[in-house]
Design an enzyme around this catalytic site. Structure first.
Site, PDB file in Angstrom:
ATOM      1  N   GLY A  25      32.287  43.445  47.216  1.00 20.70           N
ATOM      2  CA  GLY A  25      33.201  43.658  46.100  1.00 20.70           C
ATOM      3  C   GLY A  25      32.534  43.514  44.745  1.00 20.70           C
ATOM      4  O   GLY A  25      31.444  44.040  44.511  1.00 20.70           O
ATOM      5  N   ASN A  50      29.580  33.824  45.314  1.00 20.86           N
ATOM      6  CA  ASN A  50      29.498  33.187  46.620  1.00 20.86           C
ATOM      7  C   ASN A  50      29.001  31.754  46.397  1.00 20.86           C
ATOM      8  O   ASN A  50      28.141  31.536  45.544  1.00 20.86           O
ATOM      9  CB  ASN A  50      28.495  33.980  47.470  1.00 20.86           C
ATOM     10  CG  ASN A  50      28.527  33.613  48.925  1.00 20.86           C
ATOM     11  OD1 ASN A  50      28.375  32.453  49.281  1.00 20.86           O
ATOM     12  ND2 ASN A  50      28.701  34.606  49.770  1.00 20.86           N
ATOM     13  N   ASP A  70      31.107  40.948  43.317  1.00 23.92           N
ATOM     14  CA  ASP A  70      29.821  40.256  43.380  1.00 23.92           C
ATOM     15  C   ASP A  70      28.688  41.252  43.667  1.00 23.92           C
ATOM     16  O   ASP A  70      27.668  41.274  42.977  1.00 23.92           O
ATOM     17  CB  ASP A  70      29.878  39.169  44.448  1.00 23.92           C
ATOM     18  CG  ASP A  70      28.749  38.164  44.362  1.00 23.92           C
ATOM     19  OD1 ASP A  70      28.235  37.915  43.248  1.00 23.92           O
ATOM     20  OD2 ASP A  70      28.392  37.589  45.408  1.00 23.92           O
ATOM     21  N   ASP A  87      35.287  49.073  33.958  1.00 23.17           N
ATOM     22  CA  ASP A  87      34.261  48.631  34.891  1.00 23.17           C
ATOM     23  C   ASP A  87      33.549  47.448  34.233  1.00 23.17           C
ATOM     24  O   ASP A  87      32.871  47.607  33.209  1.00 23.17           O
ATOM     25  CB  ASP A  87      33.293  49.783  35.162  1.00 23.17           C
ATOM     26  CG  ASP A  87      32.171  49.411  36.126  1.00 23.17           C
ATOM     27  OD1 ASP A  87      31.893  48.213  36.325  1.00 23.17           O
ATOM     28  OD2 ASP A  87      31.563  50.341  36.679  1.00 23.17           O
TER      29      ASP A  87
END
Length: 117
Positions: free
Chosen positions: A31, A23, A33, A9
Site C-alpha cells: 500500500g 511497518n 508504505d 498522490d
C-alpha cells in the site's frame, strides 16, 4: 498553521514532509508504505530505516525524503483493527500526537498526512 484537505498522490506533494504508515520492523510493506519507498528510492530509504530498527506502535520517526519532492518522511507505526477493545483507538491517537511532535522538533512547516489506520 492553516489546515487544508487535499486529494492527491502523497508521493508527489511538495511539502516539507509527508507522513507514511510504517511497518514496525525495518522493512516496507504494501500500500502506501510500498509507494513511498518506491517513489523515494527503495535502497537508500531502506538502509536508513534499517539503522533505526524496530519501532513500537504509536511511535513516529523521521527520515530523509530522498527522491521525493518532500525533504522528509515522517513514518508512524499504527495498529491493526481487531475489535476496538484492544487499545486501537489510543494507538491511533498516539500516532497523530507523535507525528506532530516529530514535525515540531524538526521545524516542519508544511506536512501532508494521509488517513492513518
Amino acid at each position: 498553521m492553516p489546515f487544508q484537505i487535499v486529494r492527491n498522490d502523497l508521493t508527489k506533494m511538495e511539502v516539507d514532509a509527508i507522513v507514511n504508515t510504517a511497518n514496525p520492523k525495518p522493512v516496507f510493506g504494501s500500500g502506501l508504505d510500498k509507494a513511498v519507498y518506491e517513489a523515494a528510492g527503495t535502497y537508500n530509504l531502506l538502509l536508513e530505516r534499517q539503522e533505526i530498527g524496530e519501532v513500537a506502535p504509536g511511535n513516529s520517526f523521521i527520515t530523509g525524503g530522498y527522491d521525493l519532492p518532500s525533504k522528509y518522511i515522517i513514518h508512524t507505526v499504527g495498529t491493526k483493527w481487531i475489535d476496538g477493545q484492544n487499545g486501537e483507538e489510543e494507538i491511533l491517537r498516539q500516532c497523530y500526537r507523535s507525528v506532530f511532535k516529530v514535525a515540531e522538533e524538526n521545524a516542519i512547516e508544511t506536512l501532508a498526512i494521509p488517513l492513518l489506520a
